[in-house]
Structures are given as structure tokens and as C-alpha cells.
Design a protein around this motif. Structure first.
Motif, PDB file in Angstrom:
ATOM      1  N   TRP A 134       0.769  -1.366  -0.141  1.00 20.11           N
ATOM      2  CA  TRP A 134      -0.046   0.070  -0.094  1.00 20.11           C
ATOM      3  C   TRP A 134       0.896   1.186  -0.207  1.00 20.11           C
ATOM      4  N   TYR A 179      -9.673   0.370   2.503  1.00 30.16           N
ATOM      5  CA  TYR A 179      -9.133  -0.024   3.839  1.00 30.16           C
ATOM      6  C   TYR A 179     -10.131  -0.372   4.704  1.00 30.16           C
ATOM      7  N   ALA A 227      -3.897  -1.488   7.103  1.00 29.68           N
ATOM      8  CA  ALA A 227      -5.133  -0.980   6.800  1.00 29.68           C
ATOM      9  C   ALA A 227      -4.980   0.368   7.901  1.00 29.68           C
TER      10      ALA A 227
END
Length: 125
Positions: free
Chosen positions: A16, A34, A47
Motif C-alpha cells: 500500500w 481499507y 489498513a
């Protein structure tokens, strides 16, 4: 688009960092993706950190960022980057005591964390 994957598993295992730092990031899509990860796995450290980062860095919604960084730290108390970034949020809100505590926490985990040293210096001098 932020993610091309269709499943939360693919989203949660994606690297990410390049997406979150992208200048053409679709913030609504990032938050949605997320959040979907957290619905499946509330303990998804990446996340929480990514949501904290989007809310701090791009949206300037510090209370939401603090919540996600705190959640990340509750999962991994040695997550120096989450402590540092939460410190940045507190500093932005003017809560110098909490900012200093988080910069110190980051430095306890990573003694060579230059950004945390600079943050601590900023709020204590």
C-alpha cells in the motif's frame, strides 16, 4: 483507480505504501478499500496505518488519524512509525504533551529514528 483488485484479501496484502503516497490518490476509494479490509480483519495493521496516513497527510482530519494510529499501536505496541505519525497529529492539534510522549515512544522502539528526534526537539524547545 486506487485498487484494481476485487477482494479484500488482495487489497490487504497489496504493498500500500506507493498507493498511499501517490499524488493522484482517490481518497474516497482508498478509505473505502481499507475500511473493507478492517471489516474482514479488524487487526489489519497496514489498513489502520494507511487510514491514519490518508486522514493525517491528505485530509487533515487529525482525530480520525489518531484513532487509526492508536488502533495500529494497540495491535503492535512497537510500531514506531505509528507512534511518530500519531505524534505529528497531536502536534498539529497543539497537544504538545501527547506529541512528545509519542515521539519518545517511537524513539524507545527505534533509537535512531531521526524524524522522531526532530519532532521531540520541536515540541520540547
Amino acid at each position: 483507480f486506487f485498487f484494481k483488485q476485487k477482494t479484500a484479501y488482495e487489497i490487504s496484502t497489496r504493498d500500500w505504501s506507493s498507493d498511499v503516497c501517490s499524488s493522484d490518490l482517490d481518497f474516497d476509494k482508498a478509505i473505502q478499500d481499507y475500511t473493507s479490509c478492517l471489516e474482514i480483519n479488524p487487526n489489519d495493521l497496514r489498513a489502520h496505518f494507511a487510514l491514519g496516513f490518508v486522514h493525517y497527510e491528505y485530509l487533515k482530519i487529525y482525530d480520525v488519524a489518531i484513532k487509526h494510529y492508536t488502533d495500529a499501536l494497540n495491535i503492535d505496541g512497537n510500531y514506531a512509525e505509528a507512534a511518530y505519525n500519531r505524534g505529528l497529529c497531536y502536534e498539529a492539534l497543539g497537544n504538545i504533551t501527547a506529541a512528545a510522549a509519542d515521539y519518545n515512544k517511537a524513539l524507545m522502539v527505534r533509537k535512531d529514528y531521526q524524524a522522531a528526534k526532530e519532532g521531540l526537539n520541536r515540541v520540547t524547545h
